[in-house]
Design an enzyme around this catalytic site. Structure first.
Site, PDB file in Angstrom:
ATOM      1  N   SER A  34       0.848  -1.217   0.000  1.00  0.00           N
ATOM      2  CA  SER A  34       0.000   0.000   0.000  1.00  0.00           C
ATOM      3  C   SER A  34       0.873   1.253   0.000  1.00  0.00           C
ATOM      4  CB  SER A  34      -0.897  -0.009   1.247  1.00  0.00           C
ATOM      5  OG  SER A  34      -0.081  -0.012   2.425  1.00  0.00           O
ATOM      6  N   LEU A  59      -1.846  -6.986   7.311  1.00  0.00           N
ATOM      7  CA  LEU A  59      -1.683  -7.466   8.686  1.00  0.00           C
ATOM      8  C   LEU A  59      -2.799  -7.005   9.606  1.00  0.00           C
ATOM      9  CD1 LEU A  59       2.188  -7.015   8.982  1.00  0.00           C
ATOM     10  CD2 LEU A  59       0.933  -9.173   8.769  1.00  0.00           C
ATOM     11  N   PHE A  80       8.046  -3.658  10.856  1.00  0.00           N
ATOM     12  CA  PHE A  80       8.179  -2.309  10.307  1.00  0.00           C
ATOM     13  C   PHE A  80       6.840  -1.767   9.808  1.00  0.00           C
ATOM     14  CE2 PHE A  80      12.708  -1.985  10.195  1.00  0.00           C
ATOM     15  CZ  PHE A  80      13.227  -3.218   9.857  1.00  0.00           C
ATOM     16  N   SER A 124      10.141   4.878  17.525  1.00  0.00           N
ATOM     17  CA  SER A 124      10.624   6.162  17.009  1.00  0.00           C
ATOM     18  C   SER A 124      10.935   7.117  18.147  1.00  0.00           C
ATOM     19  CB  SER A 124       9.535   6.779  16.126  1.00  0.00           C
ATOM     20  OG  SER A 124       9.790   8.137  15.865  1.00  0.00           O
ATOM     21  N   TYR A 148       0.090   9.818  15.012  1.00  0.00           N
ATOM     22  CA  TYR A 148       1.150   8.883  14.628  1.00  0.00           C
ATOM     23  C   TYR A 148       2.021   8.562  15.850  1.00  0.00           C
ATOM     24  CZ  TYR A 148       5.772   7.401  13.325  1.00  0.00           C
ATOM     25  OH  TYR A 148       6.958   6.735  13.298  1.00  0.00           O
ATOM     26  N   LYS A 152       2.764   4.962  18.220  1.00  0.00           N
ATOM     27  CA  LYS A 152       4.052   4.366  18.618  1.00  0.00           C
ATOM     28  C   LYS A 152       4.097   4.192  20.135  1.00  0.00           C
ATOM     29  CE  LYS A 152       6.144   3.914  14.624  1.00  0.00           C
ATOM     30  NZ  LYS A 152       6.397   2.574  14.032  1.00  0.00           N
ATOM     31  N   TYR A 176      14.080   4.862  16.606  1.00  0.00           N
ATOM     32  CA  TYR A 176      14.893   5.459  15.536  1.00  0.00           C
ATOM     33  C   TYR A 176      14.892   6.969  15.691  1.00  0.00           C
ATOM     34  CZ  TYR A 176      13.160   1.252  13.024  1.00  0.00           C
ATOM     35  OH  TYR A 176      12.784  -0.001  12.630  1.00  0.00           O
ATOM     36  N   PHE A 177      16.007   7.591  15.403  1.00  0.00           N
ATOM     37  CA  PHE A 177      16.002   9.033  15.294  1.00  0.00           C
ATOM     38  C   PHE A 177      15.644   9.379  13.849  1.00  0.00           C
ATOM     39  CE2 PHE A 177      16.664  10.890  19.427  1.00  0.00           C
ATOM     40  CZ  PHE A 177      16.682   9.717  20.164  1.00  0.00           C
ATOM     41  N   ARG A 230      18.678  17.755  14.151  1.00  0.00           N
ATOM     42  CA  ARG A 230      18.201  16.394  14.305  1.00  0.00           C
ATOM     43  C   ARG A 230      19.354  15.396  14.279  1.00  0.00           C
ATOM     44  NH1 ARG A 230      14.575  19.145  15.284  1.00  0.00           N
ATOM     45  NH2 ARG A 230      12.346  18.992  14.686  1.00  0.00           N
ATOM     46  N   ARG A 292       7.277  24.897  11.191  1.00  0.00           N
ATOM     47  CA  ARG A 292       6.209  23.901  10.995  1.00  0.00           C
ATOM     48  C   ARG A 292       5.599  23.591  12.360  1.00  0.00           C
ATOM     49  NH1 ARG A 292       8.065  18.288   8.271  1.00  0.00           N
ATOM     50  NH2 ARG A 292       9.316  18.246  10.184  1.00  0.00           N
TER      51      ARG A 292
HETATM   52  C1  WQD Z   1      13.809  17.369  10.032  1.00  0.00           C
HETATM   53  C2  WQD Z   1      14.176  18.836  10.177  1.00  0.00           C
HETATM   54  C3  WQD Z   1      12.291  20.307  10.112  1.00  0.00           C
HETATM   55  C4  WQD Z   1      11.270  19.390   5.927  1.00  0.00           C
HETATM   56  C5  WQD Z   1       9.879  13.121  11.524  1.00  0.00           C
HETATM   57  C6  WQD Z   1       8.809  12.512  12.352  1.00  0.00           C
HETATM   58  C7  WQD Z   1       9.396  11.417  13.198  1.00  0.00           C
HETATM   59  C8  WQD Z   1      10.193  10.457  12.353  1.00  0.00           C
HETATM   60  C9  WQD Z   1      11.250  11.177  11.541  1.00  0.00           C
HETATM   61  C10 WQD Z   1       8.878   8.532  11.828  1.00  0.00           C
HETATM   62  C11 WQD Z   1      13.225  19.611  11.086  1.00  0.00           C
HETATM   63  C12 WQD Z   1      13.193  20.550   8.911  1.00  0.00           C
HETATM   64  C13 WQD Z   1      11.856  19.419   7.182  1.00  0.00           C
HETATM   65  C14 WQD Z   1      11.344  20.539   5.100  1.00  0.00           C
HETATM   66  C15 WQD Z   1      12.603  21.669   6.796  1.00  0.00           C
HETATM   67  N1  WQD Z   1       9.347   9.748  11.471  1.00  0.00           N
HETATM   68  N2  WQD Z   1      12.519  20.532   7.599  1.00  0.00           N
HETATM   69  N3  WQD Z   1      12.008  21.631   5.568  1.00  0.00           N
HETATM   70  O1  WQD Z   1      10.291  16.175  11.952  1.00  0.00           O
HETATM   71  O2  WQD Z   1      12.553  15.425  12.880  1.00  0.00           O
HETATM   72  O3  WQD Z   1      10.826  13.730  12.360  1.00  0.00           O
HETATM   73  O4  WQD Z   1      10.552  12.140  10.752  1.00  0.00           O
HETATM   74  O5  WQD Z   1       9.129   7.927  12.827  1.00  0.00           O
HETATM   75  O6  WQD Z   1       8.316  10.737  13.803  1.00  0.00           O
HETATM   76  O7  WQD Z   1       8.293  13.495  13.212  1.00  0.00           O
HETATM   77  O8  WQD Z   1      11.972  14.920  10.504  1.00  0.00           O
HETATM   78  O9  WQD Z   1      12.743  15.264   8.208  1.00  0.00           O
HETATM   79  O10 WQD Z   1      10.407  16.073   8.854  1.00  0.00           O
HETATM   80  O11 WQD Z   1      12.417  17.292   9.684  1.00  0.00           O
HETATM   81  O12 WQD Z   1      13.198  22.679   7.191  1.00  0.00           O
HETATM   82  O13 WQD Z   1      10.822  20.588   3.945  1.00  0.00           O
HETATM   83  O14 WQD Z   1      14.093  19.452   8.895  1.00  0.00           O
HETATM   84  O15 WQD Z   1      11.796  21.537  10.627  1.00  0.00           O
HETATM   85  O16 WQD Z   1      13.991  20.576  11.780  1.00  0.00           O
HETATM   86  P1  WQD Z   1      11.403  15.191  11.979  1.00  0.00           P
HETATM   87  P2  WQD Z   1      11.839  15.875   9.225  1.00  0.00           P
END
Ligand code: WQD
Length: 338
Positions: A34, A59, A80, A124, A148, A152, A176-177, A230, A292
């Site tokens: 999907s 599932l 996953f 996560s 979401y 988790k 996961y980070f 991050r 955001r």
């Molecule tokens: C990273 C940084 C944004 C997009 C998310 C989920 C988390 C996990 C990982 C599943 C932030 C900045 C982003 C853009 C930007 N997913 N950004 N412009 O938000 O840390 O985590 O993904 O488990 O649950 O919340 O990751 O990649 O969205 O953002 O400036 O177009 O990049 O503000 O600082 P995030 P991200």
């Protein structure tokens, strides 16, 4: 061991399937396609150098999941499969609870009925909520700011409660980070459906010309360069963490173990953009946009527990993450074919 890899056709699932096979395991990809494409499968088999078993199963269908596990002779599950877009979860919370919670309940019921007593769960860092101190440690309380994230938090709780009820059940919760990057071959990688939510695939699509610019969501955060920081980790390091966790719960760790999988080093949006420009060889058009909603300034791991108990640590650098992402994206501008 014979491993059921749910969501095995997805970004992290596909890379982990390869490393399981390389480690001598018999990995079976279970996916409903999907949110993934069947065209990843021949590429996976080419990289694995052998055929890979695939089962197409929803599932959330308890009967189908029971049939899968009953006939599969599995020694363990790596789970996953699930929906993972924060914004979408706010718009469609019932889908997120139905799919994410439902699939975990189906799997655990089937595992209990058919004697499968090991599960590695894709959790996560989002479970640390909005105001956790950094670097984040596994003993922090969990919470969420979106459906979401709540799925988790709830799935972790379901797994903890299941392990209390069934002392033979061994659980690894892997938090996961920010997973990024791609296999060094450039033939598999991250291919989000629709407009990417995450920074790295969005940068990659701008770099390859699919989108016109990267929006920097706020440059007024209390960080050195004002942009969000991050803990990005390479998907190959993340996959290796799953193999290590599987071995660990297969031998010693009874009950539930929780490990952060991160590098422990934060990287800002601007630093990521600079690194990607070096990887792709050209500047990237950017525009500063408002923050955001729900974003936090900093998120990064204290990975010392995984290092001590799993003997695992992330090895690949931001430049390698960008170089590998660029090789995948530039070789596959439109991602996987349908
Ligand atoms: C990273 C940084 C944004 C997009 C998310 C989920 C988390 C996990 C990982 C599943 C932030 C900045 C982003 C853009 C930007 N997913 N950004 N412009 O938000 O840390 O985590 O993904 O488990 O649950 O919340 O990751 O990649 O969205 O953002 O400036 O177009 O990049 O503000 O600082 P995030 P991200």
């Amino acid at each position: 061991m014979r491993i059921l890899v749910s969501g095995g056709a997805g970004f992290i699932g596909s890379h982990t399937t390869l490393q399981l096979i390389a480690a001598g395991h018999d990995a079976v990809v279970v996916d409903d396609f999907s949110r993934s494409k069947r065209s990843v499968l021949p590429r996976l088999e080419a990289l694995a150098g052998r055929p890979i078993e695939v089962r197409v199963v929803d599932l959330t269908d308890r009967a189908a999941t029971d049939e899968l596990v009953a006939g599969g002779s599995f020694d363990a599950v790596i789970h996953f499969a699930g929906l993972k877009a924060v914004g979408e979860s706010v718009e469609k919370p019932l889908d997120y609870y139905r799919v994410n919670i439902g699939s975990t309940l189906s799997l655990l019921s089937a595992m209990g009925r058919h004697g499968v007593a090991r599960i590695v769960f894709s959790s996560s860092a989002t479970v640390y909520g909005a105001d956790a101190a950094v670097p984040m440690k596994e003993d922090l309380p969990t919470s969420a700011t979106n459906p979401y994230g709540w799925t988790k938090v709830m799935q972790e709780q379901i797994l903890r409660d299941a392990a209390v009820a069934d002392p033979t059940l061994r659980v690894a919760l892997l938090r996961y980070f920010n997973p990024v990057g791609a296999h060094a071959s450039g033939t598999i990688g991250e291919d989000p459906s629709g407009i990417p939510n995450n920074l790295m695939p969005l940068i990659a699509q701008v770099a390859v010309g699919r989108r016109d610019r990267v929006l920097i969501y706020g440059d007024d955060y209390p960080t050195p360069d004002g942009t969000g920081r991050r803990d990005y980790l390479h998907v190959e390091d993340l996959a290796a963490g799953h193999v290590a966790a599987l071995d660990r719960i297969g031998s010693v760790a009874a009950g539930v173990s929780t490990w952060n999988l991160g590098t422990g080093t934060p990287t800002s949006v601007k630093e990521m953009l600079d690194s990607f420009s070096r990887a792709c060889g050209h500047e990237l058009p950017v525009e500063v946009a408002p923050r955001r909603p729900g974003d936090i300034a900093e998120s990064y791991a204290d990975p010392s527990l995984a290092e001590a108990e799993l003997g695992w640590r992330a090895t690949r650098t931001i430049d390698q993450m960008c170089a590998d992402t660029w090789r995948w994206q530039s070789s596959n501008p439109d991602g996987y074919p349908d």
